[in-house]
Design a protein around this motif. Structure first.
Motif, PDB file in Angstrom:
ATOM      1  N   GLY A  46      34.075  30.998  76.065  1.00  0.00           N
ATOM      2  CA  GLY A  46      33.128  30.522  77.060  1.00  0.00           C
ATOM      3  C   GLY A  46      33.089  29.010  77.197  1.00  0.00           C
ATOM      4  O   GLY A  46      32.484  28.485  78.135  1.00  0.00           O
ATOM      5  N   GLU A  47      33.740  28.298  76.277  1.00  0.00           N
ATOM      6  CA  GLU A  47      33.773  26.842  76.328  1.00  0.00           C
ATOM      7  C   GLU A  47      35.002  26.310  77.057  1.00  0.00           C
ATOM      8  O   GLU A  47      35.148  25.094  77.225  1.00  0.00           O
ATOM      9  N   VAL A  64      20.962  33.808  80.633  1.00  0.00           N
ATOM     10  CA  VAL A  64      22.292  33.824  81.237  1.00  0.00           C
ATOM     11  C   VAL A  64      22.237  34.360  82.662  1.00  0.00           C
ATOM     12  O   VAL A  64      22.966  33.941  83.534  1.00  0.00           O
ATOM     13  N   ASN A  97      33.012  29.251  85.818  1.00  0.00           N
ATOM     14  CA  ASN A  97      32.844  29.386  87.257  1.00  0.00           C
ATOM     15  C   ASN A  97      34.068  28.982  88.068  1.00  0.00           C
ATOM     16  O   ASN A  97      34.050  29.086  89.294  1.00  0.00           O
ATOM     17  N   LYS A 116      29.652  34.963  77.658  1.00  0.00           N
ATOM     18  CA  LYS A 116      30.802  34.062  77.576  1.00  0.00           C
ATOM     19  C   LYS A 116      31.387  33.773  78.955  1.00  0.00           C
ATOM     20  O   LYS A 116      32.048  32.762  79.165  1.00  0.00           O
ATOM     21  N   ASN A 159      35.943  25.730  80.079  1.00  0.00           N
ATOM     22  CA  ASN A 159      35.381  25.661  81.426  1.00  0.00           C
ATOM     23  C   ASN A 159      36.412  25.489  82.531  1.00  0.00           C
ATOM     24  O   ASN A 159      36.111  25.749  83.697  1.00  0.00           O
ATOM     25  N   ASP A 166      28.014  33.359  90.596  1.00  0.00           N
ATOM     26  CA  ASP A 166      28.451  32.036  91.058  1.00  0.00           C
ATOM     27  C   ASP A 166      29.964  31.872  91.110  1.00  0.00           C
ATOM     28  O   ASP A 166      30.448  30.779  91.408  1.00  0.00           O
ATOM     29  N   LYS A 167      30.691  32.937  90.843  1.00  0.00           N
ATOM     30  CA  LYS A 167      32.156  32.846  90.825  1.00  0.00           C
ATOM     31  C   LYS A 167      32.704  33.146  92.226  1.00  0.00           C
ATOM     32  O   LYS A 167      33.264  34.216  92.484  1.00  0.00           O
ATOM     33  N   GLY A 198      29.562  33.323  81.613  1.00  0.00           N
ATOM     34  CA  GLY A 198      28.585  32.613  82.421  1.00  0.00           C
ATOM     35  C   GLY A 198      29.002  31.216  82.849  1.00  0.00           C
ATOM     36  O   GLY A 198      28.657  30.769  83.938  1.00  0.00           O
ATOM     37  N   THR A 199      29.742  30.497  82.012  1.00  0.00           N
ATOM     38  CA  THR A 199      30.117  29.119  82.311  1.00  0.00           C
ATOM     39  C   THR A 199      31.495  28.983  82.947  1.00  0.00           C
ATOM     40  O   THR A 199      31.886  27.882  83.325  1.00  0.00           O
ATOM     41  N   LYS A 219      38.744  27.782  71.541  1.00  0.00           N
ATOM     42  CA  LYS A 219      38.053  26.710  72.273  1.00  0.00           C
ATOM     43  C   LYS A 219      38.744  25.359  72.095  1.00  0.00           C
ATOM     44  O   LYS A 219      38.529  24.434  72.896  1.00  0.00           O
ATOM     45  N   PRO A 261      26.179  36.617  85.303  1.00  0.00           N
ATOM     46  CA  PRO A 261      27.298  35.703  85.033  1.00  0.00           C
ATOM     47  C   PRO A 261      28.403  35.709  86.076  1.00  0.00           C
ATOM     48  O   PRO A 261      29.294  34.865  86.023  1.00  0.00           O
TER      49      PRO A 261
END
Length: 222
Positions: A70-71, A125, A102, A97, A73, A131-132, A99-100, A46, A128
């Motif tokens: 997952g961080e 969550v 995108n 992981k 982004n 939204d991609k 989920g964020t 990260k 996941p």
């Protein structure tokens, strides 16, 4: 080398990357293609917050993903996501992981999926992948050799239900899925051009007449 933007260590033979690599905070592309000995990524990944492209093509021994991934982004390329034996689905971060992330685009493979009820809903969550909308290709690979007879059929179907992709998806591959039917979101994939179903021995073929863009259909070991 702290200002390095691009690093190619493809074809390496080490089982893990050296810890100092997370200090390359300006790195944007890390190419690990055909790094077939690689088993894990640095736990503090990260810290590489400028990463945009993590290329894992051919990394067949990778055993899982670190929690911190997952961080990241801003990551756009992450073509292989491996669930560990103990952290499948929502457990310990698992698919949560993703989920964020995108901004992911291009191709994504998810390995070691399990035929069991997901707990992602318990951690808010949800789905996941939904939204991609930049993803072009998705490959869902369930763990081989599971005794699906010991798992409730609704849980098996739910293991796929949580993986609903965006309707923009052009290519979908499903391997080793043990359910008797596909999930409801399959009918929403109106832009699918290439569909591959491998080793889904118990599954009834879903209706295909609602896929107007379909050009290629590959069926094996059904």
């Amino acid at each position: 080398m702290k200002y390095l933007r691009y690093l190619d260590v493809s074809g390496n033979r080490m089982e893990r990357l050296p810890d100092w690599i997370v200090g390359l905070s300006n790195l944007e592309t890390l190419d690990l293609s055909w790094y077939q000995s690689l088993m894990e990524l640095p736990r503090d990944i990260k810290k590489m917050f400028n990463l945009r492209h993590l290329i894992f093509e051919g990394c067949s021994r990778l055993t899982g993903m670190p929690r911190g991934i997952g961080e990241l982004n801003g990551v756009r390329t992450l073509n292989r996501f491996v669930l560990s034996e103990n952290n499948c689905l929502g457990r310990g971060g698992g698919l949560a992981k993703l989920g964020t992330l995108n901004e992911l685009r291009g191709d994504l493979q998810i390995w070691n999926l399990r035929h069991e009820k997901d707990v992602m809903s318990e951690s808010n969550v949800g789905r996941p992948l939904k939204d991609k909308h930049h993803l072009h290709s998705l490959e869902l690979i369930w763990k081989e050799g599971e005794d699906v007879k010991a798992v409730d059929e609704e849980d098996i179907i739910m293991s796929m239900e949580e993986l609903q992709p965006h309707s923009n998806l052009k290519q979908l591959s499903v391997l080793h899925y043990g359910g008797v039917r596909f999930t409801s979101w399959f009918s929403s994939l109106i832009n699918i051009v290439h569909l591959t179903l491998w080793d889904c021995e118990r599954c009834h073929l879903p209706p295909l007449d609602h896929l107007p863009s379909l050009k290629s259909l590959e069926l094996r070991w059904l």
